[in-house]
Each structure stands twice: as C-alpha cells, then as structure tokens.
Design an enzyme around this catalytic site. Structure first.
Site, PDB file in Angstrom:
ATOM      1  N   GLY A  63       0.831  -1.214   0.000  1.00  0.00           N
ATOM      2  CA  GLY A  63       0.000   0.000   0.000  1.00  0.00           C
ATOM      3  C   GLY A  63       0.860   1.255   0.000  1.00  0.00           C
ATOM      4  O   GLY A  63       2.085   1.190   0.092  1.00  0.00           O
ATOM      5  N   ALA A 141     -12.878  -9.742  -0.269  1.00  0.00           N
ATOM      6  CA  ALA A 141     -12.450  -9.413  -1.631  1.00  0.00           C
ATOM      7  C   ALA A 141     -11.702 -10.618  -2.180  1.00  0.00           C
ATOM      8  O   ALA A 141     -10.488 -10.759  -1.996  1.00  0.00           O
ATOM      9  CB  ALA A 141     -11.551  -8.177  -1.626  1.00  0.00           C
ATOM     10  N   TYR A 172      -1.275 -17.081  -4.381  1.00  0.00           N
ATOM     11  CA  TYR A 172      -2.389 -16.127  -4.405  1.00  0.00           C
ATOM     12  C   TYR A 172      -3.709 -16.864  -4.625  1.00  0.00           C
ATOM     13  O   TYR A 172      -4.663 -16.694  -3.857  1.00  0.00           O
ATOM     14  CB  TYR A 172      -2.135 -15.114  -5.516  1.00  0.00           C
ATOM     15  CG  TYR A 172      -3.174 -14.020  -5.629  1.00  0.00           C
ATOM     16  CD1 TYR A 172      -3.342 -13.083  -4.615  1.00  0.00           C
ATOM     17  CD2 TYR A 172      -3.968 -13.906  -6.772  1.00  0.00           C
ATOM     18  CE1 TYR A 172      -4.283 -12.058  -4.727  1.00  0.00           C
ATOM     19  CE2 TYR A 172      -4.898 -12.887  -6.897  1.00  0.00           C
ATOM     20  CZ  TYR A 172      -5.061 -11.965  -5.876  1.00  0.00           C
ATOM     21  OH  TYR A 172      -5.981 -10.955  -5.997  1.00  0.00           O
TER      22      TYR A 172
HETATM   23  P1  NAD Z   1      -2.995  -3.452  -3.366  1.00  0.00           P
HETATM   24  O1  NAD Z   1      -1.710  -4.198  -3.269  1.00  0.00           O
HETATM   25  O2  NAD Z   1      -2.957  -2.082  -3.926  1.00  0.00           O
HETATM   26  O3  NAD Z   1      -3.707  -3.384  -1.949  1.00  0.00           O
HETATM   27  C1  NAD Z   1      -3.605  -4.409  -1.002  1.00  0.00           C
HETATM   28  C2  NAD Z   1      -3.382  -3.773   0.357  1.00  0.00           C
HETATM   29  O4  NAD Z   1      -3.297  -4.804   1.356  1.00  0.00           O
HETATM   30  C3  NAD Z   1      -2.067  -2.986   0.429  1.00  0.00           C
HETATM   31  O5  NAD Z   1      -2.307  -1.691   0.932  1.00  0.00           O
HETATM   32  C4  NAD Z   1      -1.202  -3.810   1.375  1.00  0.00           C
HETATM   33  O6  NAD Z   1      -0.267  -3.040   2.086  1.00  0.00           O
HETATM   34  C5  NAD Z   1      -2.258  -4.459   2.258  1.00  0.00           C
HETATM   35  N1  NAD Z   1      -1.790  -5.681   2.927  1.00  0.00           N
HETATM   36  C6  NAD Z   1      -1.206  -6.766   2.355  1.00  0.00           C
HETATM   37  N2  NAD Z   1      -0.903  -7.674   3.302  1.00  0.00           N
HETATM   38  C7  NAD Z   1      -1.312  -7.154   4.486  1.00  0.00           C
HETATM   39  C8  NAD Z   1      -1.286  -7.623   5.837  1.00  0.00           C
HETATM   40  N3  NAD Z   1      -0.753  -8.815   6.161  1.00  0.00           N
HETATM   41  N4  NAD Z   1      -1.791  -6.827   6.803  1.00  0.00           N
HETATM   42  C9  NAD Z   1      -2.328  -5.617   6.504  1.00  0.00           C
HETATM   43  N5  NAD Z   1      -2.384  -5.121   5.249  1.00  0.00           N
HETATM   44  C10 NAD Z   1      -1.887  -5.892   4.243  1.00  0.00           C
HETATM   45  O7  NAD Z   1      -3.995  -4.373  -4.213  1.00  0.00           O
HETATM   46  P2  NAD Z   1      -5.456  -4.041  -4.768  1.00  0.00           P
HETATM   47  O8  NAD Z   1      -5.425  -4.155  -6.224  1.00  0.00           O
HETATM   48  O9  NAD Z   1      -5.972  -2.813  -4.148  1.00  0.00           O
HETATM   49  O10 NAD Z   1      -6.273  -5.293  -4.217  1.00  0.00           O
HETATM   50  C11 NAD Z   1      -7.065  -5.200  -3.042  1.00  0.00           C
HETATM   51  C12 NAD Z   1      -7.779  -6.512  -2.818  1.00  0.00           C
HETATM   52  O11 NAD Z   1      -8.652  -6.790  -3.909  1.00  0.00           O
HETATM   53  C13 NAD Z   1      -6.844  -7.707  -2.688  1.00  0.00           C
HETATM   54  O12 NAD Z   1      -7.348  -8.594  -1.703  1.00  0.00           O
HETATM   55  C14 NAD Z   1      -6.924  -8.360  -4.041  1.00  0.00           C
HETATM   56  O13 NAD Z   1      -6.688  -9.739  -3.963  1.00  0.00           O
HETATM   57  C15 NAD Z   1      -8.357  -8.062  -4.436  1.00  0.00           C
HETATM   58  N6  NAD Z   1      -8.498  -8.057  -5.898  1.00  0.00           N
HETATM   59  C16 NAD Z   1      -8.020  -7.013  -6.630  1.00  0.00           C
HETATM   60  C17 NAD Z   1      -8.129  -7.056  -8.017  1.00  0.00           C
HETATM   61  C18 NAD Z   1      -7.642  -5.928  -8.893  1.00  0.00           C
HETATM   62  O14 NAD Z   1      -7.716  -6.062 -10.114  1.00  0.00           O
HETATM   63  N7  NAD Z   1      -7.159  -4.819  -8.363  1.00  0.00           N
HETATM   64  C19 NAD Z   1      -8.703  -8.167  -8.635  1.00  0.00           C
HETATM   65  C20 NAD Z   1      -9.140  -9.209  -7.837  1.00  0.00           C
HETATM   66  C21 NAD Z   1      -9.049  -9.142  -6.471  1.00  0.00           C
END
Ligand code: NAD
Length: 340
Positions: A63, A141, A172
């Site tokens: 993040g 999610a 993943y």
């Molecule tokens: P991102 O990497 O921008 O956001 C994920 C966030 O989770 C980050 O801020 C990270 O620091 C935080 N994080 C990770 N591990 C952590 C932990 N152990 N404790 C606390 N915080 C933690 O990714 P995104 O694209 O915003 O995805 C967000 C969610 O949506 C994820 O779960 C992802 O699997 C899901 N998702 C996203 C997409 C997409 O296309 N963006 C598609 C399918 C699913």
C-alpha cells in the site's frame, strides 16, 4: 448503491432477509483491511462519501502512505498500521468488515509468497473473528484467480476452477480459495453474516507505476515511448472493470445480505494485444509492441458471467473501457510528470 440494494432478492446466492435499503445500509462504522491499497483507498473514499466512519487497517507492504495521508485529511477516518496476520484489534463497535488486505499483483505475490498465503489464511481468520465478535457483516475481496486457467468460458460462480496448486501463481490463487472456504465455514458454523466478491481485473487512477500489472505496465511504457511488452502472442483475453464500478459492486454487496460468491467484473473481453494497441492509441504513443514469454499458468481467457451480480445486486459496470483508460492514462501522465 441505493438502486442496487433495492433490487436484491433472496434467490440463489442470497440469504434473503430485510436490511433497510438505503445508503446508510453500507454500515455506519466500517473496518477496511488493505485500506492503503489501490482498491482499498477508493473504497475508503467512497464509504466516507456515503457518510460512514472508516477505520483502515494496513501494514503498507504494498500500500501507499500517500493514500493514507489523503484519507487522514477527512473527518471520520482513522488508520491503524498493523499486519492482519497478527491479531486484529479495532476498538469500538464495528458494523461491517471489508477484507481487502493481500498482495494482489503477480510481482508482489511472487516476492511475498508466504506472506500472501498467511494474509489469505490467518489474516482472513482474524478479520472474520473481528466480524464475529462485533456482530458485523463481513465482505471478502476474493478474485477471478480462483478460476485459475478456466476450462469454462465465461466464468459463472458455479464453476469450481482449474488451479495448479504448486504453480507460481498458486500462493495467491489458493490463499483466496482458502479464504472463501474459511468465510463459508464462519457463516455456516459460527453464524457470521458474510458475502464473497470475486473481483476481476480492476484498473484506474491510483495504481502504482511499479505495480507490474498489465495496465500500469502498458501505460508507463507507452507514455515513456518505451516498447510495450505483451506476453505470449497477446491472444489471451482479459475483461477490465474501472475501479469505481468495482467499488460500486463491493458496496452493493456490503449493503445486501447476499452470500455470494458474486462475480464483479467488466463484460467487454479484449485480447491483451488489442488492449496494448488501444493504450498506445489513446496515449498518442508510437511505442513499438514487443512480445515476451508468457508466464507459467497464465490464464488463456478471462470473462465474468455477471448475471448473478445483476440479478441479486442490480449491479452492472457503467464506465466504458476507453473512458476508463483515458482517466487512468491521465493519472499515469501525472505520476510520470511529478517523478521527472
Ligand atoms: P494493493 O496491493 O494495492 O492493496 C492491497 C493492500 O493490502 C495494500 O495496501 C497492502 O499493504 C495491504 N496488505 C497486504 N498484506 C497485508 C497484511 N498482512 N496486513 C495488513 N495489510 C496488508 O492491491 P489491490 O489491487 O488494491 O487489491 C485489493 C484486494 O482486492 C486484494 O485482496 C486483491 O486480492 C483483491 N483483488 C483485486 C483485483 C484488482 O484487479 N485490483 C482483482 C481481484 C481481487
């Protein structure tokens, strides 16, 4: 969201029930794990706009502190820097837990394989425990990656997927499959009110230039005039969804009592090569397109069947792909300008 919440029913995938159909229905005090991320940041903004109090929990592993700084300027927002694989403790009452914490880009989860497995398992357990103890609704999610390299196309929620459990993407894919199973177990054996969203490729302003996913890669390459690298021959397909649409879907799911899983994703399926060409055209870039090796277990096709989301949540993506791509290109142009 109001319209979406108003049209849900108690058909397949829904528990039925009678939540009030209003914006407040999203939940008054919401915990968003992963709130400093791309999707989490947009979701926090949207929940604040809707009048919710938001507590974001994030360890900032992928993040961005800038997302938190912007959100902290707003009333009714607070941030807890914490790793959700440890015990998740949020003081005060909680109406809704939205669990987004997880590395999401292949570059990130390849670099953080064990952390990805743990956030999908222990992290999900702690988020579910929080929801159970506080009597809150819980929204997971999840991802289209639970379908793996799908043998059914487009993918309905009833398809169980084709995932290699020991491949490079497995940390993943399997973590999310475990998270779905755990969420279901908390619902059936512990009475937690849960909903599962299977999110397909979401893009938009706020993605990081070094994120490694297709849109940030194509856009930064095109804007810099560097070769745009397409994997394989580019004939594999993806379906893109603009971030505000995905957030609408997540909020509609949160406001409903739909159990899911529910696919949230764009209906317009394009080949990766077509997408690279569109990005170059919209960027006015003369970058050449080059081809690099296809990663192992890369899905050949990807398109959601969104009938369930339409039926139960009244949700359909609204932002046409070219408009979303233009808005995203503006963001990357701005990022590159300020980095120069
Ligand atoms: P991102 O990497 O921008 O956001 C994920 C966030 O989770 C980050 O801020 C990270 O620091 C935080 N994080 C990770 N591990 C952590 C932990 N152990 N404790 C606390 N915080 C933690 O990714 P995104 O694209 O915003 O995805 C967000 C969610 O949506 C994820 O779960 C992802 O699997 C899901 N998702 C996203 C997409 C997409 O296309 N963006 C598609 C399918 C699913």
């Amino acid at each position: 969201v109001e319209a979406a919440a108003g049209r849900r029913g108690s058909r397949d995938g829904s528990r039925g029930g009678s939540r009030q159909d209003s914006r407040d229905d999203v939940g008054r005090r919401v915990v968003v794990t992963g709130g400093a991320g791309f999707l989490g940041g947009w979701l926090c903004r949207r929940l604040l706009d809707d009048g919710c109090e938001v507590v974001a929990v994030d360890n900032l592993v992928t993040g961005t502190p800038a997302v938190v700084e912007e959100l902290e300027a707003r009333p009714h927002f607070s941030f807890i820097e914490a790793d959700v694989t440890r015990v998740l403790d949020v003081p005060g009452h909680v109406d809704l837990v939205m669990h987004l914490a997880s590395p999401a880009s292949p570059v990130h989860y390849a670099a953080l394989p064990v952390e990805t497995m743990l956030v999908g398992s222990q992290g999900t357990m702690h988020a579910l425990d929080l929801a159970q103890v506080r009597g809150a609704r819980f929204v997971l999610a999840s991802t289209s990656e639970v379908y793996g390299d799908p043998l059914v196309h487009p993918q309905p929620e009833t398809y169980w997927g084709n995932v290699n459990p020991v491949g490079p993407r497995s940390v993943y894919d399997e973590a999310k499959r475990f998270a779905e199973a755990l969420t279901t177990a908390y619902r059936t054996s512990r009475g937690v009110d849960t909903g599962i969203a299977r999110i397909f490729n979401t893009y938009g302003p706020g993605m990081r230039t070094d994120d490694g996913r297709m849109i940030p890669a194509f856009m930064t390459q095109a804007l810099k005039g560097e070769p745009v690298t397409v994997t394989g021959d580019g004939s594999q397909t993806r379906s893109l969804c603009f971030v505000t649409d995905t957030v609408d879907g997540l909020c509609a799911l949160a406001a409903s009592d739909c159990v899911g899983p529910v696919n949230l994703g764009g209906d317009d399926e394009v080949t990766v090569l077509e997408l690279a060409e569109t990005v170059c055209r919209l960027a006015g870039s003369s970058s050449p397109i080059t081809f690099v090796d296809l990663p192992e277990d890369d899905p050949r096709v990807r398109r959601p069947d969104t009938a369930r989301a339409a039926q139960l949540l009244g949700w359909k993506p609204q932002v046409p792909v070219e408009e979303g791509l233009r808005r995203t290109l503006e963001w990357f142009e701005e990022q590159l300008r300020s980095a120069a």
